[in-house]
Scaffold this motif. Structure first.
Motif, PDB file in Angstrom:
ATOM      1  N   GLY A   1       0.803  -1.223   0.000  1.00  0.00           N
ATOM      2  CA  GLY A   1       0.000   0.000   0.000  1.00  0.00           C
ATOM      3  C   GLY A   1       0.832   1.267   0.000  1.00  0.00           C
ATOM      4  O   GLY A   1       0.622   2.159  -0.832  1.00  0.00           O
TER       5      GLY A   1
ATOM      6  N   TYR B   1      -4.030  -1.039  -8.399  1.00  0.00           N
ATOM      7  CA  TYR B   1      -5.244  -0.459  -7.823  1.00  0.00           C
ATOM      8  C   TYR B   1      -5.054   1.008  -7.454  1.00  0.00           C
ATOM      9  O   TYR B   1      -5.942   1.827  -7.672  1.00  0.00           O
ATOM     10  N   ARG B   2      -3.908   1.367  -6.903  1.00  0.00           N
ATOM     11  CA  ARG B   2      -3.710   2.706  -6.348  1.00  0.00           C
ATOM     12  C   ARG B   2      -3.061   3.704  -7.301  1.00  0.00           C
ATOM     13  O   ARG B   2      -2.971   4.883  -6.971  1.00  0.00           O
ATOM     14  N   THR B   3      -2.577   3.264  -8.439  1.00  0.00           N
ATOM     15  CA  THR B   3      -1.898   4.187  -9.355  1.00  0.00           C
ATOM     16  C   THR B   3      -2.830   4.594 -10.490  1.00  0.00           C
ATOM     17  O   THR B   3      -3.809   3.906 -10.779  1.00  0.00           O
TER      18      THR B   3
ATOM     19  N   ALA C   1      -1.885  -4.025  -5.361  1.00  0.00           N
ATOM     20  CA  ALA C   1      -2.031  -2.690  -4.788  1.00  0.00           C
ATOM     21  C   ALA C   1      -1.495  -1.621  -5.730  1.00  0.00           C
ATOM     22  O   ALA C   1      -2.072  -0.535  -5.829  1.00  0.00           O
ATOM     23  N   THR C   2      -0.409  -1.923  -6.414  1.00  0.00           N
ATOM     24  CA  THR C   2       0.166  -0.932  -7.320  1.00  0.00           C
ATOM     25  C   THR C   2      -0.800  -0.618  -8.449  1.00  0.00           C
ATOM     26  O   THR C   2      -1.027   0.540  -8.779  1.00  0.00           O
TER      27      THR C   2
ATOM     28  N   ALA D   1       2.078   6.657  -6.960  1.00  0.00           N
ATOM     29  CA  ALA D   1       1.006   7.496  -7.503  1.00  0.00           C
ATOM     30  C   ALA D   1       1.298   8.979  -7.274  1.00  0.00           C
ATOM     31  O   ALA D   1       0.991   9.817  -8.118  1.00  0.00           O
TER      32      ALA D   1
ATOM     33  N   ALA E   1       2.662   1.828  -3.304  1.00  0.00           N
ATOM     34  CA  ALA E   1       1.725   2.206  -4.372  1.00  0.00           C
ATOM     35  C   ALA E   1       1.313   3.666  -4.241  1.00  0.00           C
ATOM     36  O   ALA E   1       1.241   4.397  -5.243  1.00  0.00           O
ATOM     37  N   ARG E   2       1.043   4.106  -3.026  1.00  0.00           N
ATOM     38  CA  ARG E   2       0.683   5.519  -2.822  1.00  0.00           C
ATOM     39  C   ARG E   2       1.859   6.434  -3.166  1.00  0.00           C
ATOM     40  O   ARG E   2       1.686   7.501  -3.757  1.00  0.00           O
TER      41      ARG E   2
END
Length: 186
Positions: free
Chosen positions: A65, A91-93, A88-89, A72, A68-69
């Motif tokens: 998480g 999903y969050r990017t 997660a990468t 982004a 990934a944040r």
């Protein structure tokens, strides 16, 4: 532990319950006692299971998480990023980023490459700008690419295994492929 806790452990009490229900036809009191014992044993495991679940969630946040944040927030929107575990990468990017799972979960060519050498050649062909990898995976790839560490994400007690140990995930800027590898993949 990740897969055991989510997909297998929930079925562990089923044989005991089936046996208890089978005994119920002959001895109701024994069946009730067995079911009560199963309920008590399961209840006693709840605090440890909750603690393990919280530790696993912390590990996921620290090594999936948070990176990934960071990606982004800090990398350009059209970056091509090779990762180990795209969940997660991806999903969050931003959708404009290209996320390549080096295990092959979202790349058929990597998934079907029969050898590590051929997987590396596919990765060279994909020309990632960055890599987000555990340090033990990044080390061998440093023989394939010029890599520069941008950021480190550390979990001092990675909880996805029975005996937690420190794990480090690296965000790496990818330079050129090493000349010997580039020639090997032509």
């Amino acid at each position: 532990l990740f897969y055991q806790a989510r997909y297998f452990a929930v079925f562990a009490p089923l044989p005991a319950i089936v046996i208890a229900l089978g005994i119920a036809r002959m001895h109701r009191l024994l069946a009730v006692a067995l079911c009560l014992m199963i309920a008590v044993m399961t209840g006693l495991q709840i605090p440890a299971a909750q603690q393990r679940q919280r530790a696993q969630e912390r590990s996921v946040a620290l090594l999936h998480g948070d990176p990934a944040r960071y990606i982004a927030r800090e990398l350009r929107d059209d970056a091509v990023i090779a990762v180990e575990g795209a969940g997660a990468t991806r999903y969050r990017t931003p959708r404009s980023m290209t996320i390549i799972d080096i295990i092959g979960l979202n790349d058929a060519a990597i998934a079907h490459a029969p050898t590590d050498t051929e997987k590396a050649c596919v990765l060279i062909d994909r020309a990632p700008d960055y890599m987000l990898l555990p340090s033990h995976i990044a080390a061998p790839l440093s023989r394939v690419f010029e890599l520069r560490v941008i950021e480190r994400f550390v979990d001092p007690a990675w909880a996805q295994v029975e005996e937690p140990y420190p794990v480090e995930v690296l965000l790496l800027e990818v330079g050129a492929s090493q000349p010997t590898w580039h020639a090997r993949c032509l």
